[in-house]
Design a protein around this motif. Structure first.
Motif, short mmCIF file in Angstrom:
data_model
loop_
_atom_site.label_atom_id
_atom_site.label_comp_id
_atom_site.label_asym_id
_atom_site.label_seq_id
_atom_site.Cartn_x
_atom_site.Cartn_y
_atom_site.Cartn_z
N PHE A 90 0.84 -1.18 0.00
CA PHE A 90 0.00 0.00 0.00
C PHE A 90 0.88 1.23 0.00
CE2 PHE A 90 -2.79 -3.20 1.33
CZ PHE A 90 -4.02 -2.80 0.87
N CYS B 297 -13.43 -0.32 -1.87
CA CYS B 297 -12.38 0.25 -1.03
C CYS B 297 -13.00 1.41 -0.29
CB CYS B 297 -11.22 0.70 -1.92
SG CYS B 297 -9.91 1.55 -1.04
N CYS C 75 -3.23 5.17 0.18
CA CYS C 75 -2.96 4.24 -0.93
C CYS C 75 -3.46 4.85 -2.23
CB CYS C 75 -3.71 2.94 -0.64
SG CYS C 75 -3.41 1.64 -1.84
N ASN C 76 -2.68 4.71 -3.31
CA ASN C 76 -3.17 5.28 -4.59
C ASN C 76 -2.75 4.58 -5.89
OD1 ASN C 76 -0.52 6.02 -4.93
ND2 ASN C 76 -0.88 8.21 -5.01
N MET D 167 -8.91 10.90 -6.67
CA MET D 167 -8.83 10.82 -5.22
C MET D 167 -8.58 12.24 -4.74
SD MET D 167 -6.30 8.06 -3.53
CE MET D 167 -6.97 6.49 -4.01
N PRO E 7 -10.93 6.05 -3.40
CA PRO E 7 -10.97 6.47 -4.80
C PRO E 7 -12.39 6.67 -5.30
CG PRO E 7 -10.51 4.11 -4.63
CD PRO E 7 -10.52 4.65 -3.23
N GLY F 62 -5.05 -4.15 -2.55
CA GLY F 62 -6.13 -4.69 -1.72
C GLY F 62 -7.02 -5.67 -2.47
S1 SF4 Z 1 -5.26 0.73 -5.06
FE1 SF4 Z 1 -6.94 -0.51 -4.23
S2 SF4 Z 1 -6.65 -0.44 -2.01
FE2 SF4 Z 1 -5.42 1.23 -2.87
S3 SF4 Z 1 -6.81 3.00 -2.83
FE3 SF4 Z 1 -7.02 2.08 -4.84
S4 SF4 Z 1 -8.78 0.67 -4.62
FE4 SF4 Z 1 -8.10 1.19 -2.54
#
Ligand code: SF4
Ligand SMILES: Cc1cc2nc3c(=O)[nH]c(=O)nc-3n(C[C@H](O)[C@H](O)[C@H](O)COP(=O)(O)OP(=O)(O)OC[C@H]3O[C@@H](n4cnc5c(N)ncnc54)[C@H](O)[C@@H]3O)c2cc1C
Ligand code: SF4
Lengths: 361, 161
Positions: free
Chosen positions: A50, B33, B39-40, B53, B60, B79
């Motif tokens: 993450f 989510c 997290c991005n 975001m 998101p 995730g």
């Molecule tokens: S990558 Fe996945 S876990 Fe991370 S913010 Fe985007 S949807 Fe959520």
């Protein structure tokens, strides 16, 4: 005796980043790790991380470790000493590092300590029976050595570590009987991690604790029970789990022995994992030649460990007189605070505040 | 329930679900989510900038009309919280990121599972592809299942027979 400007102890994300920024500033750096391989906790992580895409999020942990290690190994100012554990630190800024065969003395003007954390244990009947192990041990055996230490697992603790371990075990083809937690709700794991394990059919059993494990030579069965309001097991709620491994993922605590040896004041801050070395946002401890970064200063995660390491490396170099761009330090600090805007960082922030507050008292 | 076990309810899911009109046009990404995690990768992985975001720690937002259903975000999300859904040509399909070793084959029959791993239907594997994740150092398998239409919001996992 090895002489160096900056010694970084611990080659996880915090330590590797500290070594890199100190070296980029012109300091000679010695990076010591007790393992044969750089990476710390990252090496065991097969899942995508993450965090910020530009700080490695979306990349699998072991690949992050590889990328950082390649940068460390390519830097002419960094020497690595792998397979050596730093076991002593003395007031004249000398240190002792030992391997299985020999030992070396190190004289370092500044030390950045990034030794990470140790796993906690809990009490239950027969908890010394083979088959009861820390989540980290299971991960090391499985992901680094390719050995699956059992067939069927019960995981205790529903933080990120427990939930991710469940997922990795499924990937390795093991059976995961359940993830349990004494809390009435998820014990700190990200919702998305918990959801991906449950959708594969692993039950999450809340308000439940381990009473004991049983077996002749190793674990053959674990018994769990529900807990009441007072956290006492409730009679009649016992469940028998046919498992050969009980993996404990009940929390981490910073490793503080070295800090104590170096006369750094430690404080007991439960939100940060237990005893932690007092430190400010730049990584200064109460010993002017000792800095801290990463989980060693309080349990958090890889992005914050990396940022903390980058900051401590720059600050140590700067205080040795090397030219350091102050803006870079500020940038890392800003990144750290925007990362901690998540409600999930609330506990850590409270802990940090308490630790800093304590020192003014 | 999200704040108990991290699993969204159907209500949570339906609050942000593509319209039938959009689904009929073909695959569209939906995320599950809901927490303010820092997290991005989803945002960074989208070639058409359909995911936005407010800041790193907010969940998101996917613009269903911009999304082309390419699947990059599905492969990049750590995730495994993004899925593709489609109702094109009268067939209901869900694309699931799958990181287990026993990858099913196209045409195989599998059990469709809900968010707790409970069997809710039989499903046909319509497609299996591997897409690179954001950093290109690894690939993630995406499995597309054909499922009963009414279960489009429900099936998010599967088990091989
Ligand atoms: S990558 Fe996945 S876990 Fe991370 S913010 Fe985007 S949807 Fe959520
Ligand atoms: C199962 C699991 C999943 C995780 N998932 C994520 C995630 O998805 N995202 C995320 O951001 N974070 C995650 N983390 C957390 C992250 O891995 C840690 O927070 C991070 O690795 C801490 O970095 P560090 O450099 O402080 O310590 P570590 O990575 O623990 O490194 C410490 C290093 O110090 C060395 N060392 C210790 N003592 C000595 C000594 N005396 N002498 C020499 N060397 C020593 C150790 O060998 C080790 O290499 C996860 C952790 C675990 C356990
Ligand atoms: S499926 Fe492709 S186009 Fe749609 S949001 Fe994800 S990355 Fe963007």
């Amino acid at each position: 005796m090895i002489f160096t400007d900056v010694m970084v102890i611990g080659g996880g994300p915090a330590g590797m980043n500290a070594a890199l920024t100190a070296a980029e500033s012109g300091a000679q750096v010695l990076l010591v790790d007790k393992f044969q391989k750089l990476g710390g906790q990252l090496v065991k992580q097969t899942h995508k991380f993450f965090g910020w895409a530009d700080r490695g999020a979306g990349t699998r942990g072991f690949n992050l470790a590889k990328q950082l290690a390649a940068q460390v190994n390519a830097h002419p100012n960094i020497k690595t000493l792998l397979g050596y554990e730093v076991i002593g630190g003395y007031p004249d800024q000398t240190y002792l590092a030992a391997s299985w065969e020999d030992h070396v003395k190190i004289s370092a003007k500044k030390a950045v300590i990034c030794t990470g954390a140790a796993e906690r244990m809990i009490l239950f009947e027969n908890n010394d029976l083979p088959g009861v192990m820390g989540a980290g041990a299971v991960q090391t055996l499985m992901n680094e050595y390719g050995v699956l230490p059992g067939e069927s697992f019960l995981i205790v603790g529903s933080g990120n570590v427990g939930v991710i371990l469940a997922y990795q075990l499924l990937q390795a083809g093991a059976h995961v009987d359940a993830v349990i937690d004494v809390l009435p709700k998820l014990g700190g794991a990200y919702w998305v991690h918990a959801a991906k394990v449950q959708r594969l059919g692993v039950p999450l059993l809340l308000r439940r604790t381990v009473l004991g494990v049983y077996g002749t030579e190793h674990v053959e069965e674990a018994v769990t029970a529900e807990v009441g309001e007072n956290m006492e097991p409730v009679a009649g709620t016992e469940m028998h789990h046919k498992v050969d491994v009980v993996a404990l993922a009940v929390g981490l605590m910073p490793l503080t022995d070295l800090f104590q040896m170096l006369q750094v004041r430690t404080e007991y801050i439960p939100e940060l994992g237990g005893f932690v070395p007092w430190h400010d946002e730049l990584g200064h401890t109460t010993n002017p030649n000792v800095y801290v970064a990463g989980d060693a200063g309080g349990i958090e995660e890889a992005t914050t460990a990396s940022l903390g390491g980058s900051i401590a490396g720059l600050v140590a170099a700067k205080e040795l007189g090397f030219p350091v761009d102050e803006n870079r330090i500020q940038e890392y600090l800003r990144a750290l605070s925007s990362f901690r805007e998540s409600s999930l960082s609330k506990k850590v922030l409270e802990g940090i505040e308490r630790m800093r507050g304590d020192s003014n008292a | 329930m999200l704040n108990v076990d991290g699993v969204p309810t159907l209500d949570d899911v339906m609050r942000n679900f593509p319209s039938e009109e959009r689904l009929i046009k073909g695959f569209v990404a939906v995320h599950e989510c809901y927490q303010d995690i820092p997290c991005n990768p989803c945002v960074e992985s989208c070639p058409v900038h359909a995911i936005s975001m407010e800041k790193l720690t907010t969940p998101p937002v996917i613009d269903f009309n911009k999304c082309t259903g390419c699947g990059n975000c599905v492969a990049s999300c750590p995730g495994l919280a993004i899925f593709l859904l489609s109702l094109k040509n009268g067939s209901a399909q869900v694309t699931i990121p799958y990181e287990m070793m026993d990858v099913p084959e196209k045409g195989e029959k599998v059990d469709g599972l809900d968010r707790y791993g409970r069997k809710v239907c039989e499903a046909d594997v319509a497609r299996v592809v591997k897409l690179p994740s954001l950093d290109k150092t690894s690939r993630t398998t995406l499995v597309t299942l054909e499922i009963p239409r009414e279960l489009l919001p429900v099936v998010r996992s599967f088990r091989r027979r």
